[in-house]
Design a protein around this motif. Structure first.
Motif, mmCIF file in Angstrom:
data_model
loop_
_atom_site.group_PDB
_atom_site.id
_atom_site.type_symbol
_atom_site.label_atom_id
_atom_site.label_comp_id
_atom_site.label_asym_id
_atom_site.label_seq_id
_atom_site.Cartn_x
_atom_site.Cartn_y
_atom_site.Cartn_z
ATOM 1 N N PHE A 274 38.319 42.126 40.060
ATOM 2 C CA PHE A 274 37.391 41.278 40.496
ATOM 3 C C PHE A 274 35.980 41.833 41.027
ATOM 4 C CE2 PHE A 274 35.465 38.857 43.913
ATOM 5 C CZ PHE A 274 35.343 37.848 43.275
ATOM 6 N N VAL B 80 34.126 34.806 35.770
ATOM 7 C CA VAL B 80 35.281 33.953 36.432
ATOM 8 C C VAL B 80 34.651 33.037 37.505
ATOM 9 C CG1 VAL B 80 37.207 35.779 35.924
ATOM 10 C CG2 VAL B 80 35.877 35.795 38.149
ATOM 11 N N GLY B 81 33.320 33.330 37.908
ATOM 12 C CA GLY B 81 33.083 32.334 38.879
ATOM 13 C C GLY B 81 31.401 32.099 39.094
ATOM 14 N N TYR C 226 35.353 39.205 35.807
ATOM 15 C CA TYR C 226 36.381 40.065 35.560
ATOM 16 C C TYR C 226 36.002 41.306 34.855
ATOM 17 C CZ TYR C 226 40.732 41.796 32.654
ATOM 18 O OH TYR C 226 41.388 42.585 32.273
ATOM 19 N N TYR D 138 34.797 28.753 40.819
ATOM 20 C CA TYR D 138 35.863 29.668 40.241
ATOM 21 C C TYR D 138 36.596 28.911 39.309
ATOM 22 C CZ TYR D 138 35.208 32.992 44.342
ATOM 23 O OH TYR D 138 34.602 33.855 45.340
ATOM 24 N N ILE E 280 40.034 32.809 36.753
ATOM 25 C CA ILE E 280 40.051 33.834 38.270
ATOM 26 C C ILE E 280 41.260 34.290 38.052
ATOM 27 C CG2 ILE E 280 40.354 31.680 39.470
ATOM 28 C CD1 ILE E 280 38.333 34.864 40.413
#
Length: 384
Positions: free
Chosen positions: A196, A220-221, A205, A238, A273
């Motif tokens: 992360f 991922v977000g 990622y 997310y 995520i």
């Protein structure tokens, strides 16, 4: 539990249960509220957030500060109705940033119409996202004074939130804490693994491809924010599951995009995520539980090190929505109960008061991108 009945009790709170002996003299008392709106449609969540953000900015200047952490587990299935609860069988929606145009982001408006997907313009910037029981939403509404060590801007807020709120690999230690409590928190509040990270304005990622000798970066977000004189809001979506086929039917590869995307297709750019989560986080609800523990850890440390402010971490349970949820109650300093009438009052005050004329920016849109009424799409609501 104490019942909150009026706006003043949130925005200018009285704390009857405070033991002043436990708080250093001359410290200003503040409250960070936690609200779980997982049963709400995202449209109502955004309206609530915009209302809280604008009202807080206008009413708390020079007074004790408040803040909000708002979470929405859109993956949660709602198949039964209890009491006054609403059922959202169709949560499908496309949410556009405040400056985004439908023609630049939506691939096929006929597909939108046929599949009864609602279109929403939100009050913050950022890109366009598609929600269909696939995301975990976390929003921070905070006064600028919450962070005293650095100035927060739109350009550095993702870096700040990553390091301050989410990067639990950087443990916070303080010798004045009780060792047992410290060890328990450090063990139980970890959210993410080593993959992360953040890049530009996204959470990603991040890994290294040994075979091709290059760094892998996948989103991922996504983040969006808005800044006012006294407050800022920073919300994150997310990605929990990725239906790339559906994404390709709905969303264009936007012309304005982060450099690191490099025109990659959705399936090559977006990632769940789940690959970035700590081993013991298997569901969005477990993530929320860990997040609560981590925020409590942050607040405890903040209260030890801040000479001027003392923050309480309190939860607002919404009556008939989540007042039955007792998990993690030990991590809150106090728990309040509020009903939908209070949320309706908050929204109506913001929507109708002359103090906020023409400020509202969250609306439903039709297929041509024009603002339409709050009843344009046939979705059940809680406070509209």
């Amino acid at each position: 539990m104490r019942i909150i009945k009026c706006l003043d009790q949130i925005f200018r709170p009285v704390l009857p249960n405070v033991n002043i002996n436990n708080i250093q003299k001359n410290k200003k008392i503040n409250i960070l509220y936690f609200i779980d709106v997982s049963k709400f449609h995202v449209f109502e969540q955004l309206l609530l957030e915009e209302s809280l953000f604008r009202i807080s900015n206008n009413t708390t200047e020079g007074l004790n500060n408040i803040g909000f952490v708002i979470v929405n587990n859109t993956c949660e299935e709602m198949n039964e109705s209890k009491g006054n609860e609403c059922i959202f069988n169709n949560k499908k929606c496309v949410i556009l940033g405040i400056s985004n145009k439908i023609k630049d982001h939506i691939k096929d408006t006929n597909y939108i119409k046929e599949n009864k997907i609602s279109l929403i313009k939100r009050f913050t910037g950022g890109g366009t996202i598609y929600i269909n029981k696939n995301s975990l939403l976390v929003s921070l509404i905070l006064p600028h004074k919450f962070e005293k060590n650095k100035k927060i801007y739109p350009s550095n807020i993702t870096e700040w939130s990553y390091n301050y709120f989410y990067n639990t690999s950087k443990q916070i230690y303080d010798k004045t804490q009780i060792n047992n409590e410290k060890n328990s928190l450090n063990k139980n509040h970890i959210l993410f693994n080593q993959y992360f990270n953040y890049y530009e304005n996204d959470y990603v990622y991040k890994d290294y491809d040994e075979h091709n000798k290059n760094i892998i970066l996948k989103k991922v977000g996504g983040n969006a924010q808005s800044f006012a004189r006294n407050y800022f809001v920073h919300h994150t979506s997310y990605i929990w599951t990725c239906d790339y086929k559906e994404m390709n039917n709905i969303l264009l590869n936007p012309s304005k995009q982060p450099i690191y995307r490099n025109k990659r297709k959705h399936q090559h750019f977006l990632q769940s995520i789940k690959l970035c989560l700590h081993d013991d986080i298997h569901t969005p609800n477990i993530f929320i539980e860990k997040l609560i523990k981590h925020i409590k850890h942050i607040i405890n440390y903040k209260n030890i090190t801040d000479q001027h402010d003392y923050w309480f971490f309190n939860k607002i349970n919404l009556k008939n929505i989540n007042d039955h949820i007792l998990r993690n109650s030990e991590h809150f300093d106090d728990i309040y109960v509020a009903d939908m009438n209070l949320l309706q009052c908050i929204f109506n005050y913001y929507n109708n008061s002359s103090l906020f004329n023409n400020m509202r920016s969250t609306y439903f849109l039709d297929l041509e991108g024009k603002k339409v009424s709050d009843r344009y799409y046939d979705i059940p609501t809680y406070f509209l």
